[in-house]
Design an enzyme around this catalytic site. Sequence first.
Site, PDB file in Angstrom:
ATOM      1  CB  SER A  60       2.768  -7.909   1.210  1.00  0.00           C
ATOM      2  OG  SER A  60       1.839  -7.711   2.238  1.00  0.00           O
ATOM      3  CB  THR A  73      -0.938  -0.022   1.230  1.00  0.00           C
ATOM      4  OG1 THR A  73      -1.850  -1.088   1.056  1.00  0.00           O
ATOM      5  CG2 THR A  73      -1.706   1.272   1.390  1.00  0.00           C
ATOM      6  CB  THR A  99       0.483  -3.459   6.350  1.00  0.00           C
ATOM      7  OG1 THR A  99      -0.790  -3.628   5.741  1.00  0.00           O
ATOM      8  CG2 THR A  99       0.948  -2.024   6.255  1.00  0.00           C
ATOM      9  CG  ASP A 100      -2.501  -7.237   3.972  1.00  0.00           C
ATOM     10  OD1 ASP A 100      -2.812  -6.563   4.973  1.00  0.00           O
ATOM     11  OD2 ASP A 100      -3.159  -7.233   2.925  1.00  0.00           O
TER      12      ASP A 100
HETATM   13  C1  SIN Z   1      -0.157  -5.244   1.017  1.00  0.00           C
HETATM   14  O1  SIN Z   1       0.068  -5.871   2.051  1.00  0.00           O
HETATM   15  O2  SIN Z   1       0.627  -5.257   0.057  1.00  0.00           O
HETATM   16  C2  SIN Z   1      -1.428  -4.477   0.848  1.00  0.00           C
HETATM   17  C3  SIN Z   1      -1.954  -3.944   2.111  1.00  0.00           C
HETATM   18  C4  SIN Z   1      -1.052  -2.964   2.787  1.00  0.00           C
HETATM   19  O3  SIN Z   1       0.102  -2.739   2.436  1.00  0.00           O
HETATM   20  O4  SIN Z   1      -1.556  -2.345   3.754  1.00  0.00           O
END
Ligand code: SIN
Length: 320
Positions: A62, A16, A95-96
């Site tokens: 991710s 993100t 973040t995932d």
């Molecule tokens: C991801 O994990 O690539 C998408 C969600 C995020 O980064 O918050």
Amino acid sequence: MASSDSKVVVLGTGGTIAGSAATAADSIGYRAASLGVEALVAAVPALAEQPLECLQVAQLDSKDMDFAVWQALAAAVAQQLQRPAVAGVVITHGTDTLEETAYFLHRVLAPPKPVVLTAAMRPATALLADGPQNLLDAVTLARAAAWRGVQAVLGGRVYAAADLRKRHGWHLEAFGAGDAGVLGLIQDGRVQRFRELRAAGPHPAAAALPADAAQWPIVDIVVSHAGARAESIDALLAAGVQGLVIAGTGNGSVHRALLQAAQRALAAGVPVLRASRCLDGGVVEGAGGALPDALPGCGALTPWQARIELMLDLLVRRAP
Ligand code: SIN
């Protein structure tokens, strides 16, 4: 502190933090991994005068993280850290699965310089994007030699790789550090440290990671819950799983249906680890009960960390 002319290398992997949406008001319906790492750095004026290099290692949401990217990332980090001119490495990530990548790198690199992962809950196009500040903080930390090892920086908090957990699906303050608590804070470029990390070398498998990611051991996670079925483990055994982590209830307790299937896995030579599906606390051994010794708990590790640990253990067992 590293000297001010030493470089920080920023490795981009997507997420993100590199996401873009049609409108600045949209923090949910965006496309992750749209912008390159150079663009992320260019969006932070305070980084303009700093000696940085950017490298795009991957460009993905991710949720789709895989062993091939982990392999490429670990190799890129190791290569950059070997350069005397490099003070540290920053990794921009989604973040995932941030906590999984952080733990993996922590276990296979145990780096002698700072390796700092960062991410964002809002896309780069959001009115109040969190990525630029997180990136600036991550670069600051990557220059601070005392912060050797793998950590993550989000929202002004520094997390040890082993303690990082995503606790919320969409809130800006989405991360926690479990019972251990955060490692430090960073505010206006000043870093405050609360505790030292125990020095630990890399996992013995680190030197033997197969270059072909398809050769990495297959370890899956099964969740214990009301009405759990033995078939979920039996199906994985039939599909060739090589190790299992059961994300158990409470202190790693396992539904009796899964327990029977886990015994079959053990009899077939497939190791099984018990974790807890509770976000904090892990598994404390010695509570008594009917669990066999061959079904050990994984201590403070989360199920995703236990999976990485078992994968690495299996690599060592496999070594000639
Ligand atoms: C991801 O994990 O690539 C998408 C969600 C995020 O980064 O918050």
